[in-house]
Design a protein around this motif. Structure first.
Motif, short mmCIF file in Angstrom:
data_model
loop_
_atom_site.label_atom_id
_atom_site.label_comp_id
_atom_site.label_asym_id
_atom_site.label_seq_id
_atom_site.Cartn_x
_atom_site.Cartn_y
_atom_site.Cartn_z
N THR A 51 43.62 33.83 38.01
CA THR A 51 42.88 35.02 38.66
C THR A 51 43.04 36.06 37.84
O THR A 51 41.99 36.83 37.70
N ASP A 52 44.32 36.19 37.14
CA ASP A 52 44.10 37.51 36.28
C ASP A 52 43.20 37.56 35.09
O ASP A 52 42.69 38.34 34.85
N ILE A 53 43.34 36.12 34.46
CA ILE A 53 42.48 35.96 33.52
C ILE A 53 40.75 36.03 33.94
O ILE A 53 40.18 36.76 33.10
N SER A 54 40.44 35.59 35.00
CA SER A 54 39.01 35.84 35.45
C SER A 54 38.88 37.39 35.44
O SER A 54 37.87 37.80 35.09
N GLU A 55 40.07 38.04 36.19
CA GLU A 55 39.66 39.58 36.39
C GLU A 55 39.34 40.29 35.23
O GLU A 55 38.77 41.28 35.06
N HIS A 56 40.07 39.93 34.30
CA HIS A 56 40.10 40.73 33.02
C HIS A 56 39.60 40.04 31.75
O HIS A 56 39.85 40.39 30.58
N LEU A 57 38.55 39.13 32.32
CA LEU A 57 37.85 38.43 31.19
C LEU A 57 37.14 39.28 30.18
O LEU A 57 37.23 39.24 29.03
N LYS A 58 36.52 40.33 30.81
CA LYS A 58 35.82 41.26 29.91
C LYS A 58 36.61 42.02 29.00
O LYS A 58 36.42 42.14 27.88
N GLN A 59 37.86 42.39 29.59
CA GLN A 59 38.94 42.96 28.40
C GLN A 59 39.27 42.38 27.46
O GLN A 59 39.66 42.85 26.40
N TYR A 60 39.61 40.78 27.93
CA TYR A 60 39.99 39.98 27.07
C TYR A 60 38.96 39.92 25.69
O TYR A 60 39.14 39.63 24.47
#
Lengths: 409, 266, 380
Positions: free
Chosen positions: C280-289
């Motif tokens: 979930t964390d990765i999905s939410e921050h995909l743009k940031q990554y």
């Protein structure tokens, strides 16, 4: 309840029968299922929480079931034991003449004595290592046990130095098929067949059945540190009643008239007494209740995590719905519907894996691990409660979604 | 332009005014505060405003001027204690949550972001609005009809993931308009759209206003669509500074020389 | 120091973090409880032998574990006493008696240790008291374990009851505890043992205890004894005997299988919980990554960030899990009246910590795929 009915209806309006009212868009279902991986993870989580509960409850029940499997196959409507023998573990006997006295009562057709001995050393014919087994002995003419293989070996058991072995005895006992010759209590013994029962705490390694005469041969003349047995003291007495007789009434009558150095119980009472000992007077109940409760809590956390994530991710959309005119109550139903869907979707795989596990355990350990409808329902209810509790907690978050904040940034 | 007659604050019983049915929105002596006690901060000062039915109004003003707050108040999204705010004949001051929710159903909201559910198709997203009016029987037809009007007939069963930014915004607009509300509140509706889409959307809203006598209040910085409005009001630091008919506005303001605070050319 | 993106990402949303920690903590608790119960059920011998002052033991090869022993001739013990390095040999008798609870009048199997009162067999402080020593020598008088289950009844000195039908008086108490097999125990003199277990000749013993001189290596003495003594006795160090006992218990009663499975499934649940959070964390921050990638950060940086998050979660969840487990152990001991002596030990604590970290790293690895797919071009 309405939400559940809504989820279960067909999804699209029927083209042929337009009079069927299409249902509300199942937002709960779509939000939960539209991302494959997320959905699978969620289902996996819930299933494993369900599996945990099935597992611990199952082990607990297996331990109890195993303890009473012998009791259940005893062919008696009323059981007589020494008053001090409140669990099979306690090696107290009663005088055989009590059985004769009981037999004289009206309604009692027959009385069978059963002799038991724990800790009879059986030598593994291959490894020569010894293991303590439980011996059950009775007159082969008496139909003491309701097991067909036992009844079939009636004649064979009358021969001296013979016995039949429980095939579910532990592997360390060694090969046990008919024809095996080995030693029991340091005397030769011939195996003339097998039957199927299962192990329990009292006879953790296995069981052996022999005739009462053989029982004397092995256990009446032992070394100084062993207790000897004779046939005048009985471990468990079985009373067979006439068909249609009222077991409870006869039990009461027997209790009144016979001396109180013995306990008289109907068979269900006897089984209940044994179960009660294991439940209340040993640590088993405590251990598994604790473990099952922990699993329940883990389940709540898991489901809450899923619901919380959904609400967080769709925060703005839910707030928008509120702005459009959906009430808080609607959003609550969405969350609760999701929790129920999770409960159902997670329960099924959890149940199926549990079935496999139960089977594997029974084969590996000899413990009797059984799935019954009642037990499955018990866990289903627990699963649903678990999800509803998570839903109730998650619902608070969704209520906080403020539609006014959708404007502006 | 009809001035708002002073209404008594307790106007819930009988609305007494000239041509009452004409006024979609009637605001009297509205003051609004954020926070409580010592931290209370006033954001709207003595706002008086009347919006007749069928009028298209653009609200402008620098950021932080309270435009959004006023919009949310008119949209029955916040509770009010002071002054008078009548929306579609409902006095919002003193209403509880449940009553406010009822009022919202008659208003169409268009936000800057589309706020669509990723898990639903375009049609389903629009149907969510139709279902609010308990019209399940014809919900799909109405959704499709509305989506066709915004030019998305080919995309009714597509999920937002497969739609462009402009298309998503049009779905959101379809959602807002499908129930044919009598009041539309829009917050930068064309910000995410290209010139043509923006124009189309605005034309759509204009038609709705004329045909269905629907009032539109729009907050926008997009000066390409200024000309569609009947009236422009300007909010600065929580006060209604100017309130002009469009022609008057156009006469007095050269779009090219506009104060940067008021408009941003896109 | 470079800002820890992993830490910031995790702590950004408080509630999410708390739920995550709770999830890991409970998985940890489940594992601790399973291992704890497994340990305590098989700990009878470990507890008894752990409190006995002897390094080497003689037992019959037919003995399975402490409660199922076979008696063997005491001569073997005398033979062993002749070996170099042996300071003292002591006979040891064990058996079960039906102990009657004077209040409920019900009997229950009590495990009995029989010793020569002059032998310093047990290292228990209570046994140093002179009145306890005197009680041990009196006829029909026994010492009772304070940690015996409540079902055995009153433990006060002077309590008179029956054991296997013979009068028994409580002369004092000691604190020992026992696993499942001996949830109550008595200590008595060998003379009393013979009376209660009549007929039991004292020249047959259940265990032979051997105390060595200081500094003598037990293993070499064991070797010597094995050479000297006939094969009808086994010679073992106390560690070996305890391990043998444990193994038997774990296998014979299926508790090993049961709790082993409990541990396995709990770990799986832990993996799922952590995976959910990381994913979930990765999905939410995909743009940031993706933005980071566009800025020039390599995939390995993101990889490390995710793994860091996993490990942070592991540690943050382990600590409350450990603390609550210790509390639950305490609760268990109280709730079962000492019948289940569950105790934390360093080995188990470290094992579970390793397991937790492994669990979380596994989830991290599973979820990291997504982060490496973050496409910087998507940001625009």
């Amino acid at each position: 309840m309405v939400g559940l009915a809504v989820v279960l209806q067909p999804l699209t309006p029927h083209p042929v029968f337009p009079c069927v009212l299409p249902m509300r868009t199942p937002l709960a279902w779509f939000n939960l299922t539209y991302e494959r991986r997320r959905l699978l993870t969620a289902i996996a989580g819930v299933s494993f929480a369900v599996l945990l509960m099935f597992m611990f409850k199952g082990f607990e029940n297996a331990l109890y079931d195993s303890q009473v499997q012998l009791l259940k196959v005893l062919n008696g409507d009323i059981i007589v034991v020494n008053r001090l023998k409140y669990t099979m573990f306690i090696p107290e006997q009663f005088a055989r003449r009590r059985l004769y006295q009981a037999q004289a009562f009206e309604g009692v057709e027959a009385a069978y004595p059963l002799y038991t001995r724990d800790g009879a050393y059986w030598k593994n014919p291959e490894t020569k290592a010894v293991r303590p087994l439980r011996v059950l002995a009775f007159n082969p003419n008496d139909p003491v046990l309701n097991i067909p293989e036992v009844l079939a070996k009636q004649e064979g058991l009358k021969l001296p130095w013979t016995a039949i072995v429980d095939e579910k005895s532990r592997a360390e006992v060694g090969p046990r098929s008919a024809g095996i010759v080995t030693e029991m209590a340091e005397q030769q013994i011939h195996v003339i067949g097998t039957y199927s029962m299962g192990t329990d705490f009292a006879s953790a390694n296995g069981n052996v059945i022999m005739s009462d005469q053989n029982f004397l041969r092995y256990f009446s003349d032992l070394g100084p540190e062993e207790t000897e047995r004779d046939l005048n003291t009985v471990d468990v007495g079985l009373l067979k009643l006439a068909p249609g007789a009222d077991a409870n009434a006869i039990a009461v009558a027997l209790r009144q008239r016979l001396p109180n150095d013995i306990s008289i119980l109907t068979k269900p009472e006897f089984v209940a007494m044994e179960l009660n000992y294991w439940r209340k007077n040993t640590s088993i109940g405590f251990i598994f209740t604790l473990l099952t409760t922990m699993s329940f809590v883990v389940g709540i956390i898991l489901v809450y995590q899923i619901l919380y994530t959904d609400v967080s991710e769709h925060w703005v959309e839910y707030a928008t719905l509120k702005a459009i005119g959906y009430s808080n109550r609607y959003l609550l139903t969405v969350v609760m519907q999701q929790s129920l869907i999770l409960a159902m979707l997670g329960f099924v795989p959890g149940y199926l894996i549990a079935l496999v596990l139960y089977d594997a355990t029974t084969n590996a350990t000899g413990l009797l691990m059984n799935m019954t409808l009642g037990r499955a329902l018990e866990i289903l209810i627990a699963t649903v409660s678990m999800c509803l509790i998570s839903g109730a907690i998650a619902v608070r978050k969704v209520q906080a979604a403020d539609p006014a904040e959708v404007f502006g940034n | 332009m009809s001035d708002a007659l002073s209404l008594s604050n307790d106007s819930r019983t009988v609305p007494i005014e000239v041509a009452p049915a004409e006024m979609a929105v009637q605001i009297c002596d509205l003051n609004y505060y954020f926070g409580q006690g010592d931290l209370r901060k006033q954001v709207l000062y003595d706002v008086n405003l009347s919006l007749p039915r069928g009028q298209i109004v653009i609200m402008t003003g620098p950021s932080g001027s309270g435009k959004t707050t006023l919009l949310t108040l008119i949209g029955a999204l916040r509770t009010l204690q002071e002054g008078s705010l009548q929306v579609l004949q409902h006095e919002l001051v003193g209403m509880n949550q449940r009553e406010l929710v009822e009022v919202r159903r008659n208003i169409g909201f268009i936000f800057q972001a589309h706020n669509l559910f990723e898990s639903l198709t375009a049609s389903q997203n629009v149907e969510m609005a139709v279902e609010l009016m308990d019209d399940r029987r014809a919900k799909r037809q109405r959704a499709i009809a509305m989506l066709t009007e915004v030019g998305l007939a080919e995309r009714v069963d597509y999920k937002p993931k497969t739609l462009s930014g402009g298309q998503k915004q049009r779905v959101a607009i379809a959602r807002a308009l499908v129930n044919q509300p009598t009041l539309i509140l829009a917050d930068e509706p064309t910000a995410a759209l290209d010139k043509k889409s923006g124009r189309d959307v605005v034309t759509l809203m204009q038609n709705l206003a004329k045909e269905k006598n629907c009032t539109i209040l729009m907050v926008t910085h997009d000066n390409r669509i200024l000309d569609m409005a009947d009236r422009i009001i300007n909010l600065v630091d929580g006060r209604l500074e100017t309130d002009e008919e469009i022609d008057h506005f156009m006469d007095n303001h050269n779009p090219k020389n506009l104060d940067r605070h008021m408009f941003m050319t896109l | 120091m470079r800002t820890s993106l992993a830490w910031l990402n995790l702590t950004h949303e408080k509630t999410r973090l708390l739920v995550a920690i709770a999830g890991v903590a409970f998985a940890v608790i489940l594992v601790f409880m399973n291992l704890g119960f497994l340990g305590s059920l098989s700990d009878t011998a470990a507890i008894a032998y752990g409190n006995i002052d002897a390094e080497i033991y003689l037992i019959s090869p037919q003995a399975l574990e402490i409660t199922t022993t076979k008696a063997f001739p005491i001569e073997r013990l005398y033979q062993a006493s002749g070996i170099d390095g042996v300071k003292r040999v002591m006979p040891f008798y064990v058996g079960y008696l039906q102990w009657r609870n004077v209040e409920t009048r019900q009997s229950r199997a009590m495990f009995v240790y029989g010793i020569n009162p002059n032998d310093p067999v047990f290292l228990l402080p209570d046994l140093q008291k002179p009145d306890v020593q005197a009680a041990l020598r009196r006829v029909d008088t026994v010492l009772i374990d304070r940690l015996s289950r409540p079902e055995f009844g009153p433990q006060a000195t002077g309590t008179t009851t029956e054991a296997d039908g013979r009068k028994a008086i409580v002369g004092g108490q000691y604190t020992l505890g026992g696993g499942f097999a001996a949830d109550g125990s008595l200590l008595m003199s060998d003379q009393n043992f013979r009376r209660y277990f009549d007929p039991f000749p004292l020249n047959q013993i259940n265990l032979g205890l051997i105390k060595l001189n200081d500094g003598v290596d037990p293993l070499s003495v064991v070797e010597a004894m094995r050479r000297t003594l006939p094969p009808d006795v086994l010679v073992m160090t106390s560690e070996q005997l305890i391990a043998r006992d444990r193994d038997y218990w774990i296998n014979a009663t299926s508790t090993g299988f049961i709790f082993g499975m409990g541990v396995a499934v709990s770990c799986i649940v832990g993996v799922v919980i952590v995976y959910q959070i990381l994913y979930t964390d990765i999905s939410e921050h995909l743009k940031q990554y993706a933005t980071l990638k566009a800025m020039g950060y390599r995939s390995s940086f993101l990889f490390n960030t995710v793994l860091q998050e996993a490990i942070i979660l592991a540690v943050l969840g382990y600590i409350p899990g450990f603390i609550i487990s210790v509390m639950l152990y305490e609760l268990t001991v109280r709730a079962t009246g000492g019948g289940l002596p569950v105790a934390m030990n360093l080995g188990r604590a470290l094992f579970v910590l390793t397991l937790t970290v492994l669990m979380c790293v596994l989830s991290g690895l599973a979820s990291v795929q997504k982060v490496t797919k973050a496409d910087p071009a998507d940001v625009f």
